[in-house]
Design a protein around this motif. Structure first.
Motif, PDB file in Angstrom:
ATOM      1  N   ASN A 256       0.807  -1.227   0.000  1.00  0.00           N
ATOM      2  CA  ASN A 256       0.000   0.000   0.000  1.00  0.00           C
ATOM      3  C   ASN A 256       0.840   1.278   0.000  1.00  0.00           C
ATOM      4  O   ASN A 256       0.423   2.309   0.524  1.00  0.00           O
ATOM      5  N   LYS A 257       2.010   1.183  -0.599  1.00  0.00           N
ATOM      6  CA  LYS A 257       2.878   2.357  -0.693  1.00  0.00           C
ATOM      7  C   LYS A 257       2.556   3.106  -1.977  1.00  0.00           C
ATOM      8  O   LYS A 257       2.355   2.510  -3.039  1.00  0.00           O
ATOM      9  N   ALA A 258       2.510   4.411  -1.876  1.00  0.00           N
ATOM     10  CA  ALA A 258       2.161   5.229  -3.033  1.00  0.00           C
ATOM     11  C   ALA A 258       3.237   5.122  -4.105  1.00  0.00           C
ATOM     12  O   ALA A 258       4.435   5.036  -3.818  1.00  0.00           O
ATOM     13  N   CYS A 259       2.818   5.113  -5.340  1.00  0.00           N
ATOM     14  CA  CYS A 259       3.756   5.039  -6.467  1.00  0.00           C
ATOM     15  C   CYS A 259       3.233   5.915  -7.596  1.00  0.00           C
ATOM     16  O   CYS A 259       2.038   6.239  -7.653  1.00  0.00           O
ATOM     17  N   LYS A 260       4.125   6.299  -8.472  1.00  0.00           N
ATOM     18  CA  LYS A 260       3.777   7.112  -9.629  1.00  0.00           C
ATOM     19  C   LYS A 260       4.030   6.315 -10.897  1.00  0.00           C
ATOM     20  O   LYS A 260       4.593   5.217 -10.862  1.00  0.00           O
ATOM     21  N   GLU A 261       3.640   6.888 -11.995  1.00  0.00           N
ATOM     22  CA  GLU A 261       3.781   6.172 -13.269  1.00  0.00           C
ATOM     23  C   GLU A 261       5.244   5.953 -13.623  1.00  0.00           C
ATOM     24  O   GLU A 261       5.597   4.948 -14.241  1.00  0.00           O
ATOM     25  N   ARG A 262       6.108   6.876 -13.226  1.00  0.00           N
ATOM     26  CA  ARG A 262       7.528   6.711 -13.525  1.00  0.00           C
ATOM     27  C   ARG A 262       8.186   5.621 -12.676  1.00  0.00           C
ATOM     28  O   ARG A 262       9.307   5.196 -12.981  1.00  0.00           O
ATOM     29  N   ASN A 263       7.501   5.176 -11.614  1.00  0.00           N
ATOM     30  CA  ASN A 263       8.042   4.097 -10.788  1.00  0.00           C
ATOM     31  C   ASN A 263       7.813   2.714 -11.383  1.00  0.00           C
ATOM     32  O   ASN A 263       8.355   1.729 -10.874  1.00  0.00           O
ATOM     33  N   LEU A 264       7.008   2.612 -12.444  1.00  0.00           N
ATOM     34  CA  LEU A 264       6.776   1.319 -13.095  1.00  0.00           C
ATOM     35  C   LEU A 264       7.921   1.039 -14.058  1.00  0.00           C
ATOM     36  O   LEU A 264       8.077   1.728 -15.078  1.00  0.00           O
ATOM     37  N   VAL A 265       8.716   0.030 -13.738  1.00  0.00           N
ATOM     38  CA  VAL A 265       9.902  -0.323 -14.534  1.00  0.00           C
ATOM     39  C   VAL A 265       9.657  -1.677 -15.186  1.00  0.00           C
ATOM     40  O   VAL A 265       9.409  -2.668 -14.488  1.00  0.00           O
ATOM     41  N   ASN A 266       9.721  -1.728 -16.492  1.00  0.00           N
ATOM     42  CA  ASN A 266       9.568  -2.986 -17.223  1.00  0.00           C
ATOM     43  C   ASN A 266      10.862  -3.789 -17.137  1.00  0.00           C
ATOM     44  O   ASN A 266      11.930  -3.316 -17.555  1.00  0.00           O
ATOM     45  N   LEU A 267      10.777  -5.000 -16.594  1.00  0.00           N
ATOM     46  CA  LEU A 267      11.956  -5.857 -16.468  1.00  0.00           C
ATOM     47  C   LEU A 267      12.281  -6.489 -17.810  1.00  0.00           C
ATOM     48  O   LEU A 267      11.388  -6.949 -18.530  1.00  0.00           O
ATOM     49  N   GLU A 268      13.586  -6.517 -18.135  1.00  0.00           N
ATOM     50  CA  GLU A 268      14.026  -7.101 -19.401  1.00  0.00           C
ATOM     51  C   GLU A 268      13.967  -8.615 -19.325  1.00  0.00           C
ATOM     52  O   GLU A 268      14.314  -9.221 -18.310  1.00  0.00           O
ATOM     53  N   LYS A 269      13.549  -9.216 -20.425  1.00  0.00           N
ATOM     54  CA  LYS A 269      13.515 -10.674 -20.504  1.00  0.00           C
ATOM     55  C   LYS A 269      14.912 -11.217 -20.780  1.00  0.00           C
ATOM     56  O   LYS A 269      15.774 -10.507 -21.296  1.00  0.00           O
ATOM     57  N   GLY A 270      15.094 -12.505 -20.448  1.00  0.00           N
ATOM     58  CA  GLY A 270      16.378 -13.134 -20.714  1.00  0.00           C
ATOM     59  C   GLY A 270      16.583 -13.359 -22.194  1.00  0.00           C
ATOM     60  O   GLY A 270      15.640 -13.607 -22.941  1.00  0.00           O
ATOM     61  N   GLY A 271      17.839 -13.244 -22.640  1.00  0.00           N
ATOM     62  CA  GLY A 271      18.156 -13.444 -24.041  1.00  0.00           C
ATOM     63  C   GLY A 271      19.518 -14.071 -24.192  1.00  0.00           C
ATOM     64  O   GLY A 271      20.222 -14.335 -23.225  1.00  0.00           O
ATOM     65  N   THR A 272      19.911 -14.353 -25.436  1.00  0.00           N
ATOM     66  CA  THR A 272      21.215 -14.922 -25.744  1.00  0.00           C
ATOM     67  C   THR A 272      21.923 -14.008 -26.718  1.00  0.00           C
ATOM     68  O   THR A 272      21.429 -12.952 -27.089  1.00  0.00           O
TER      69      THR A 272
END
Length: 304
Positions: A256-272
């Motif tokens: 329940n901690k406040a967050c903003k739109e800039r706090n949403l970070v897309n995690l990178e998928k694994g690759g080769t």
């Protein structure tokens, strides 16, 4: 007797389609499997399961120890390059001052020879005279230039006297970079990541490795899903829940901690090395026939 067919015909001066296919001629494509792709919960540096995971604002995950060691080694390398650059600047300054001193000394010698050249002070009685019968300013000046040329001449055929090209050290960048994304990265921009572990009894009995779930929809997280982490608290959600709840309510569903739109970070998928973070999960090679041997030589396929 078998019928005459392209598969049985081997007396032609060129290769048939079936023969080329058997030799592996052409572009060979293969879909990369699960073993060839880095898991989403693996460190980008050590490629092992995450221990105290940290993430940058581009979504690259690292172990805390790995990323701290990487940044420390980068700082040591920057200090070494700065010291080399400072030493080079000091050497260039000393060489410039030495050139100025030599130039001033030459100007004083030329002035002295021009004013007192008609009455030279020679200790040798058998000194040679020029065609005019005395050592003038011009003759003394030419002699000094010849001596300097002989002294500074480089014999290119001798290894010890070969001139060397000076290697100039450029001023290095003082900022550390992310080892995965190559963007500027500081220690204070990293934030801890908290995965929600699946603690159900069925998962414990079937799977020995840790499995993580989305704390909102309770779906098991895999490489096929897009994940989002909150930089304010570090909790990880699936992309659908993040867009549906956090982007609208502006609050974390776990703490329940406040967050903003800039706090949403897309995690990178694994690759080769072939795929570059899941863009194209297909390895491609091109094989062409060797001249006279019939063996296929492998080279990377050209992009179309």
């Amino acid at each position: 007797m078998p019928q005459r067919h392209s598969k049985n015909n081997n007396d032609l001066a060129f290769f048939t389609y079936d023969e080329k296919r058997k030799l592996g001629y052409g572009t060979q494509k293969e879909r990369l499997g699960k073993d060839s792709i880095k898991p989403f919960d693996a460190c980008c540096l050590c490629l092992k399961s995450l221990i105290d995971p940290m993430s940058c604002h581009k979504g690259h995950l690292f172990c805390k120890e790995c990323i701290l060691q990487c940044l420390l080694s980068q700082k040591k390398d920057i200090q070494r390059k700065l010291a080399a650059h400072a030493a080079q600047q000091k050497q260039e300054k000393e060489e410039e001052e030495e050139k100025l001193m030599l130039q001033k000394a030459k100007e004083l010698d030329a002035f002295d020879q021009q004013n007192h050249g008609a009455v030279p002070q020679y200790s040798d009685r058998n000194y040679s005279r020029d065609k005019n019968g005395f050592h003038g300013a011009n003759s003394v000046k030419v002699t000094s230039y010849e001596e300097e040329a002989l002294r500074t001449m480089k014999a290119f055929w001798l290894p010890s006297a070969t001139p060397e090209a000076s290697v100039k050290v450029e001023a290095p960048s003082t900022s550390t970079i992310c080892p995965e994304g190559k963007e500027k990265l500081k220690l204070k921009t990293l934030f801890p990541v908290q995965f929600t572990e699946d603690t159900s009894e069925q998962k414990k009995s079937k799977v020995l490795d840790k499995t993580y779930i989305c704390p909102s929809c309770k779906v098991t997280l895999t490489n096929t899903m897009s994940l989002v982490a909150l930089s304010s608290c570090g909790h990880v959600f699936c992309k659908k829940c993040a867009d549906r709840f956090m982007a609208v309510d502006k609050v974390c569903l776990v703490c329940n901690k406040a967050c903003k739109e800039r706090n949403l970070v897309n995690l990178e998928k694994g690759g080769t090395g072939f795929t570059a973070h899941g863009d194209h999960l297909q390895a491609t090679d091109f094989k062409h026939l060797g001249s006279g041997t019939g063996l296929g030589l492998v080279r990377p396929a050209m992009k179309t």
